[in-house]
Write a protein that holds these residues in place. Structure first.
Motif, PDB file in Angstrom:
ATOM      1  N   ARG A 160     -17.661  10.423 -20.725  1.00  0.00           N
ATOM      2  CA  ARG A 160     -19.108  10.429 -20.471  1.00  0.00           C
ATOM      3  C   ARG A 160     -19.538   9.215 -19.654  1.00  0.00           C
ATOM      4  NH1 ARG A 160     -23.606   8.533 -23.999  1.00  0.00           N
ATOM      5  NH2 ARG A 160     -21.961   7.838 -25.398  1.00  0.00           N
ATOM      6  N   ARG A 161     -19.097   8.024 -20.062  1.00  0.00           N
ATOM      7  CA  ARG A 161     -19.490   6.818 -19.334  1.00  0.00           C
ATOM      8  C   ARG A 161     -18.885   6.801 -17.930  1.00  0.00           C
ATOM      9  NH1 ARG A 161     -24.016   5.691 -21.606  1.00  0.00           N
ATOM     10  NH2 ARG A 161     -23.882   4.903 -23.754  1.00  0.00           N
ATOM     11  N   GLU A 162     -17.646   7.261 -17.829  1.00  0.00           N
ATOM     12  CA  GLU A 162     -16.994   7.287 -16.525  1.00  0.00           C
ATOM     13  C   GLU A 162     -17.718   8.251 -15.574  1.00  0.00           C
ATOM     14  OE1 GLU A 162     -14.072   5.832 -19.530  1.00  0.00           O
ATOM     15  OE2 GLU A 162     -15.550   7.456 -19.451  1.00  0.00           O
ATOM     16  N   MET A 163     -18.154   9.390 -16.102  1.00  0.00           N
ATOM     17  CA  MET A 163     -18.915  10.327 -15.288  1.00  0.00           C
ATOM     18  C   MET A 163     -20.251   9.729 -14.872  1.00  0.00           C
ATOM     19  SD  MET A 163     -19.451  13.128 -13.700  1.00  0.00           S
ATOM     20  CE  MET A 163     -17.933  14.002 -14.066  1.00  0.00           C
ATOM     21  N   GLN A 164     -20.873   8.981 -15.764  1.00  0.00           N
ATOM     22  CA  GLN A 164     -22.146   8.343 -15.417  1.00  0.00           C
ATOM     23  C   GLN A 164     -21.966   7.304 -14.311  1.00  0.00           C
ATOM     24  OE1 GLN A 164     -23.289   7.189 -19.470  1.00  0.00           O
ATOM     25  NE2 GLN A 164     -25.073   8.541 -19.307  1.00  0.00           N
ATOM     26  N   ILE A 165     -20.846   6.585 -14.331  1.00  0.00           N
ATOM     27  CA  ILE A 165     -20.581   5.626 -13.253  1.00  0.00           C
ATOM     28  C   ILE A 165     -20.464   6.362 -11.918  1.00  0.00           C
ATOM     29  CG2 ILE A 165     -18.926   3.948 -12.333  1.00  0.00           C
ATOM     30  CD1 ILE A 165     -18.229   3.186 -15.182  1.00  0.00           C
ATOM     31  N   PHE A 166     -19.783   7.504 -11.921  1.00  0.00           N
ATOM     32  CA  PHE A 166     -19.677   8.319 -10.704  1.00  0.00           C
ATOM     33  C   PHE A 166     -21.057   8.751 -10.217  1.00  0.00           C
ATOM     34  CE2 PHE A 166     -19.663  12.768  -9.176  1.00  0.00           C
ATOM     35  CZ  PHE A 166     -19.113  12.557  -7.921  1.00  0.00           C
ATOM     36  N   GLY A 221     -14.378   5.526 -22.417  1.00  0.00           N
ATOM     37  CA  GLY A 221     -15.575   4.825 -22.864  1.00  0.00           C
ATOM     38  C   GLY A 221     -15.331   3.455 -23.446  1.00  0.00           C
ATOM     39  N   THR A 222     -14.072   3.035 -23.555  1.00  0.00           N
ATOM     40  CA  THR A 222     -13.768   1.712 -24.105  1.00  0.00           C
ATOM     41  C   THR A 222     -13.896   0.664 -23.004  1.00  0.00           C
ATOM     42  OG1 THR A 222     -11.411   1.946 -23.587  1.00  0.00           O
ATOM     43  CG2 THR A 222     -12.153   2.734 -25.750  1.00  0.00           C
ATOM     44  N   PRO A 223     -14.040  -0.613 -23.378  1.00  0.00           N
ATOM     45  CA  PRO A 223     -14.102  -1.662 -22.353  1.00  0.00           C
ATOM     46  C   PRO A 223     -12.910  -1.648 -21.409  1.00  0.00           C
ATOM     47  CG  PRO A 223     -14.794  -2.541 -24.474  1.00  0.00           C
ATOM     48  CD  PRO A 223     -14.289  -1.150 -24.736  1.00  0.00           C
ATOM     49  N   LEU A 224     -11.713  -1.310 -21.933  1.00  0.00           N
ATOM     50  CA  LEU A 224     -10.533  -1.257 -21.075  1.00  0.00           C
ATOM     51  C   LEU A 224     -10.661  -0.138 -20.052  1.00  0.00           C
ATOM     52  CD1 LEU A 224      -7.710  -2.161 -20.296  1.00  0.00           C
ATOM     53  CD2 LEU A 224      -6.803  -0.663 -22.111  1.00  0.00           C
ATOM     54  N   SER A 225     -11.052   1.043 -20.494  1.00  0.00           N
ATOM     55  CA  SER A 225     -11.198   2.178 -19.586  1.00  0.00           C
ATOM     56  C   SER A 225     -12.271   1.914 -18.545  1.00  0.00           C
ATOM     57  CB  SER A 225     -11.535   3.443 -20.373  1.00  0.00           C
ATOM     58  OG  SER A 225     -11.776   4.534 -19.503  1.00  0.00           O
ATOM     59  N   LEU A 226     -13.440   1.486 -18.994  1.00  0.00           N
ATOM     60  CA  LEU A 226     -14.540   1.226 -18.067  1.00  0.00           C
ATOM     61  C   LEU A 226     -14.216   0.074 -17.132  1.00  0.00           C
ATOM     62  CD1 LEU A 226     -17.594   1.644 -20.481  1.00  0.00           C
ATOM     63  CD2 LEU A 226     -16.682   3.288 -18.839  1.00  0.00           C
ATOM     64  N   GLY A 227     -13.510  -0.938 -17.661  1.00  0.00           N
ATOM     65  CA  GLY A 227     -13.135  -2.079 -16.832  1.00  0.00           C
ATOM     66  C   GLY A 227     -12.177  -1.683 -15.728  1.00  0.00           C
ATOM     67  N   LEU A 228     -11.199  -0.819 -16.065  1.00  0.00           N
ATOM     68  CA  LEU A 228     -10.255  -0.361 -15.051  1.00  0.00           C
ATOM     69  C   LEU A 228     -10.951   0.470 -13.977  1.00  0.00           C
ATOM     70  CD1 LEU A 228      -7.163   0.618 -17.244  1.00  0.00           C
ATOM     71  CD2 LEU A 228      -7.288  -1.245 -15.577  1.00  0.00           C
ATOM     72  N   VAL A 229     -11.822   1.366 -14.416  1.00  0.00           N
ATOM     73  CA  VAL A 229     -12.519   2.231 -13.465  1.00  0.00           C
ATOM     74  C   VAL A 229     -13.448   1.409 -12.575  1.00  0.00           C
ATOM     75  CG1 VAL A 229     -14.207   4.096 -13.216  1.00  0.00           C
ATOM     76  CG2 VAL A 229     -12.378   4.287 -14.913  1.00  0.00           C
ATOM     77  N   PHE A 230     -14.304   0.596 -13.210  1.00  0.00           N
ATOM     78  CA  PHE A 230     -15.299  -0.144 -12.440  1.00  0.00           C
ATOM     79  C   PHE A 230     -14.649  -1.268 -11.626  1.00  0.00           C
ATOM     80  CE2 PHE A 230     -18.509  -3.459 -11.887  1.00  0.00           C
ATOM     81  CZ  PHE A 230     -19.531  -2.729 -11.305  1.00  0.00           C
ATOM     82  N   GLY A 231     -13.682  -1.965 -12.237  1.00  0.00           N
ATOM     83  CA  GLY A 231     -13.053  -3.087 -11.547  1.00  0.00           C
ATOM     84  C   GLY A 231     -12.287  -2.656 -10.310  1.00  0.00           C
ATOM     85  N   SER A 232     -11.500  -1.584 -10.422  1.00  0.00           N
ATOM     86  CA  SER A 232     -10.755  -1.105  -9.262  1.00  0.00           C
ATOM     87  C   SER A 232     -11.690  -0.572  -8.182  1.00  0.00           C
ATOM     88  CB  SER A 232      -9.759  -0.028  -9.691  1.00  0.00           C
ATOM     89  OG  SER A 232     -10.418   1.036 -10.377  1.00  0.00           O
ATOM     90  N   ALA A 233     -12.761   0.114  -8.607  1.00  0.00           N
ATOM     91  CA  ALA A 233     -13.740   0.616  -7.639  1.00  0.00           C
ATOM     92  C   ALA A 233     -14.449  -0.535  -6.938  1.00  0.00           C
ATOM     93  CB  ALA A 233     -14.752   1.522  -8.333  1.00  0.00           C
ATOM     94  N   ALA A 234     -14.755  -1.588  -7.684  1.00  0.00           N
ATOM     95  CA  ALA A 234     -15.414  -2.752  -7.088  1.00  0.00           C
ATOM     96  C   ALA A 234     -14.532  -3.412  -6.034  1.00  0.00           C
ATOM     97  CB  ALA A 234     -15.782  -3.759  -8.172  1.00  0.00           C
TER      98      ALA A 234
END
Length: 303
Positions: free
Chosen positions: A86-92, A149-162
């Motif tokens: 859910r959080r990953e989709m919201q980031i997209f 939705g965990t900090p690790l998952s969101l961090g990997l998704v957002f950090g690599s995208a950044a």
């Protein structure tokens, strides 16, 4: 070869002379954003606003509608408390909103100074690359190798995208502002509108991310979930996106000439891309549970 690797001239010409609806064209010397005289194709007439001209009102309106629709999808996603990714989709979705905001100024040609339009173009291109990376990561999240939705998952998704955003954005800004001329050296060597790095990042890399996303989701639905119905939405999303690209790259000059510069394919590309994003969201929603009051303590959250 008129469209040799790295060369954008034909693409820019076919998507508009003075007001190209391909954002990367704003970075080249022929673009009015850099004081150029255009690319020689069909030009959008637009409408006058005082001393300024709003060249692509149709794309601006659809981009605004896309922002509103995506905000609704964000809200609907927030209500799906138990949905995987859910959080990953919201980031997209947030990335897509940024793309549409930039689109108003880059291909909508809302009146701006040329140097400001170049900045919006860099953000636009960088966000396209980063957001399609995020979409690809959404496909990987579905396998739950890491808890979503965990900090690790969101961090990997957002950090690599950044990281992709910063790298792509810097190259675009360097081209547009000629800070070092390193990324535009092909133009300086009498190869107008040729830029290998930007061609790779803008034309090829997002396509690779998109193909990987569709492969990951197809395997997930057919092999892991054993379903077929969600594939209708996934295939529809791919077709809608492809139709938009056909309007942008192939049909655009015919529409522009046929309407005497009233509209071109960029308007339809924006519209069909919006439909593709909505359909991807419907696909994601169709394979996730959303009716639990709180996430379960264990087990799959797929339907």
């Amino acid at each position: 070869m008129p469209n040799a690797y790295g060369k954008f001239y034909d693409f820019c010409r076919d998507t508009g002379s003075l007001h190209s609806t391909l954002p990367v064209c704003n970075l080249f010397y022929e673009s009015p954003s850099r004081g150029g005289q255009g690319f020689g194709g069909c030009n959008l007439r637009g409408i006058s606003i005082g001393d300024e001209r709003l060249a692509n009102l149709g794309s601006i309106i659809i981009a605004f509608i896309a922002i509103l629709v995506t905000l609704v999808l964000l809200w609907r996603s927030e209500r799906k408390k138990a949905a995987v990714g859910r959080r990953e989709m919201q980031i997209f979705l947030i990335g897509y909103i940024i793309i549409e905001i930039c689109e108003i100024f880059t291909i909508g040609w809302f009146p701006l100074r040329g140097d400001i339009r170049i900045a919006f173009t860099a953000v636009h291109i960088a966000t396209i690359v980063a957001d399609l990376w995020i979409l690809m990561m959404n496909g990987a999240v579905g396998y739950q190798l890491i808890d979503d939705g965990t900090p690790l998952s969101l961090g990997l998704v957002f950090g690599s995208a950044a990281a992709l955003f910063v790298g792509t954005g810097y190259i675009a800004l360097d081209m547009g502002y000629s800070w070092t001329n390193y990324w535009a050296k092909d133009e300086l060597l009498n190869k107008p509108n040729q830029a290998y790095a930007m061609y790779t990042l803008y034309q090829l890399v997002p396509l690779v991310f998109l193909v990987i996303f569709f492969i990951l989701e197809t395997v997930l639905v057919l092999r892991v979930l054993g379903e077929t119905r969600p594939m209708i939405f996934l295939v529809a999303a791919g077709l809608l996106f492809a139709i938009g690209q056909v309007f942008q790259y192939v049909i655009s000059p015919y529409i522009c000439n046929g309407t005497d510069g009233a509209i071109n394919g960029g308007l339809f590309e924006t519209f069909f891309t919006l439909l593709a994003v909505v359909t991807i969201w419907i696909f994601w929603s169709s394979i996730t549970e959303d009716d639990w009051p709180m996430p379960p303590s264990g087990g799959s959250t797929y339907t």
